[in-house]
Design an enzyme around this catalytic site. Sequence first.
Site, mmCIF file in Angstrom:
data_model
loop_
_atom_site.group_PDB
_atom_site.id
_atom_site.type_symbol
_atom_site.label_atom_id
_atom_site.label_comp_id
_atom_site.label_asym_id
_atom_site.label_seq_id
_atom_site.Cartn_x
_atom_site.Cartn_y
_atom_site.Cartn_z
ATOM 1 N N CYS A 98 -17.898 7.453 6.564
ATOM 2 C CA CYS A 98 -16.508 7.498 6.137
ATOM 3 C C CYS A 98 -15.575 7.119 7.274
ATOM 4 C CB CYS A 98 -16.144 8.871 5.583
ATOM 5 S SG CYS A 98 -15.999 10.126 6.828
ATOM 6 N N CYS B 241 -0.895 -15.139 2.398
ATOM 7 C CA CYS B 241 -0.589 -16.139 3.437
ATOM 8 C C CYS B 241 -1.306 -15.780 4.724
ATOM 9 C CB CYS B 241 0.900 -16.127 3.768
ATOM 10 S SG CYS B 241 1.983 -16.954 2.610
ATOM 11 N N ASN C 92 -5.351 3.170 -12.070
ATOM 12 C CA ASN C 92 -5.757 2.165 -11.096
ATOM 13 C C ASN C 92 -5.072 0.853 -11.490
ATOM 14 O OD1 ASN C 92 -7.070 0.256 -9.589
ATOM 15 N ND2 ASN C 92 -9.128 0.802 -10.258
HETATM 16 ZN ZN ZN Z 1 1.625 -16.469 0.426
#
Ligand code: ZN
Length: 399
Positions: free
Chosen positions: A247, A226, A148
Site C-alpha cells: 500500500c 497535454c 464512481n
Molecule cells: Zn490537452
Amino acid sequence: MESLEELKGRIEALRSLFSDVKLMTDDETPAETASSFSSTMSDEVKDSNPYSRLMALKRMGIVQNYEKIRDYTVAIVGVGGVGSVTAEMLTRCGIGKLLLFDYDKVELANMNRMFYMPQQAGTYKVEAAAKTLNFINPTVDIKSFNMNITTVENYETFQKELLHGSLTGGRVDLVLSCVDNYEGRMTINQACNELGLPWFESGVSENAVSGHIQFINPGETACFACAPPLIVASSVDEKTLKKDGVCAASLPTTMAIVAGFLVQNVLKKLLNFGEVSHYLGYNAMKDHFPRMKLLPNTSCSDTNCIKQQEEYKEKVANQVVDESLKVSEKESAVVHEDNIYGIELVHDGAASKDDDYSAGDGVKYSLPQTSSNVEGPVVSDTNQSVDDLRNVMNNLNNL
Ligand SMILES: [Zn+2]
C-alpha cells in the site's frame, strides 16, 4: 440475579452512553449552532459571529468582496485525505454549495489522516463527510453523490451535475480533483474539456513526501492529457500496487499541505486576489516548492482540448477573454485601508535560488512529462562540438 434497581441503573448508564454517541453521529445540527449562522455574511466584529475573521480580509484590503463566496458552487471529486480536508476548509470559509463525489468507505487505515473519525469506519465517505460538514456550517448546501464517475452511466450524471448543479441551477464554478488514480483524473479532464470548465488537479506521491496542485483552464493552460504525470510515463499501475498488498504511504502533514495549497488557490481564483499558481509542487524532504506555468500541447490527444485551444486563441484575438477566468500574470497590490500596526511590505528583489536543486526532485511522481510545454529557458539541439561551444562562450565573455 440483578435487582430491579440495579437494572434501572444499567439502563440509565446505557441511555447516557447512547446520547453521547447520538451527539457525535446525528446529522441534526444543534439548534444553538444553526442559529449563529445566517445565510448572509455579517462583518460585525463580535465573538459570536462565525464570519468576523473572514470578513476582516476586506478591512485588511486583501479581498474586495468576501461575501461573494456564498454565491459559488465547487465540485470535489474524491473525499479522501486531500478532498475531505479541502471540503472542510471550504465549508469553514462559507462556500455556497459543495458537490461531493466518491464511492469509497471510511476505513480504520485512514485514521492517520485528518477529518474522519474511527466511529465512521464502514460508512460511505460522502455520507460521513456531509454529516460532519453540516455540523461545522449548516448554511453550506452540501450534495453528495455516492458513485464512481468513471463508469458510463455515472459519467452522464457527473456531467449533468457539473452543468446544472450550481446554486442557481447552472454550471458549477470550479471542479477539484482529489482522486488518487489516473482513470479518475482523465475522466474529470475529459468532462472539463468537453464543457470548458476550469478545474484544479491535486495529488500526493505514494511515498507521502511530495505533492502538487495544477490549475487547468481548458484552452488556456495545459490539460491533464497535454502533460501527463511521470507516474503514468513510467507505467506504474496504481491498481497493481494496491492489489499486491504494497500500500501507498501517507502522512496527514503532506495531505493537509496540499489541501491547503489547493483551497488557497481556489479562494484566490473565486475571490479574485493574488496570483493563481498554474502548477505548484511540494517536496517535503527539502521543503522545496517549485512553481511553473504549463502551456497547452497543440498535439494533445483530447480533441476537445484542441477545440478549446482554438476557441481560446480566437477569444484572445478578439480580446474577449473573460478576465475572471484568466490566470493573473501581474502581482496584485495589497492596499490596507488603515495600517494601524505600521506594517510595510518589502519586496524581496533578489530571491534566493536553489542552484543545486532541480524541480524534478520535488515532483518526481507528479511532474508533467512534456517538458517542452514548461515555460523557461529552452536549450535547442546543436551539431556543434564542445570545443566549438567553448569558443563561442569565450567570445561572448570577451564582449
Ligand atoms: Zn490537452
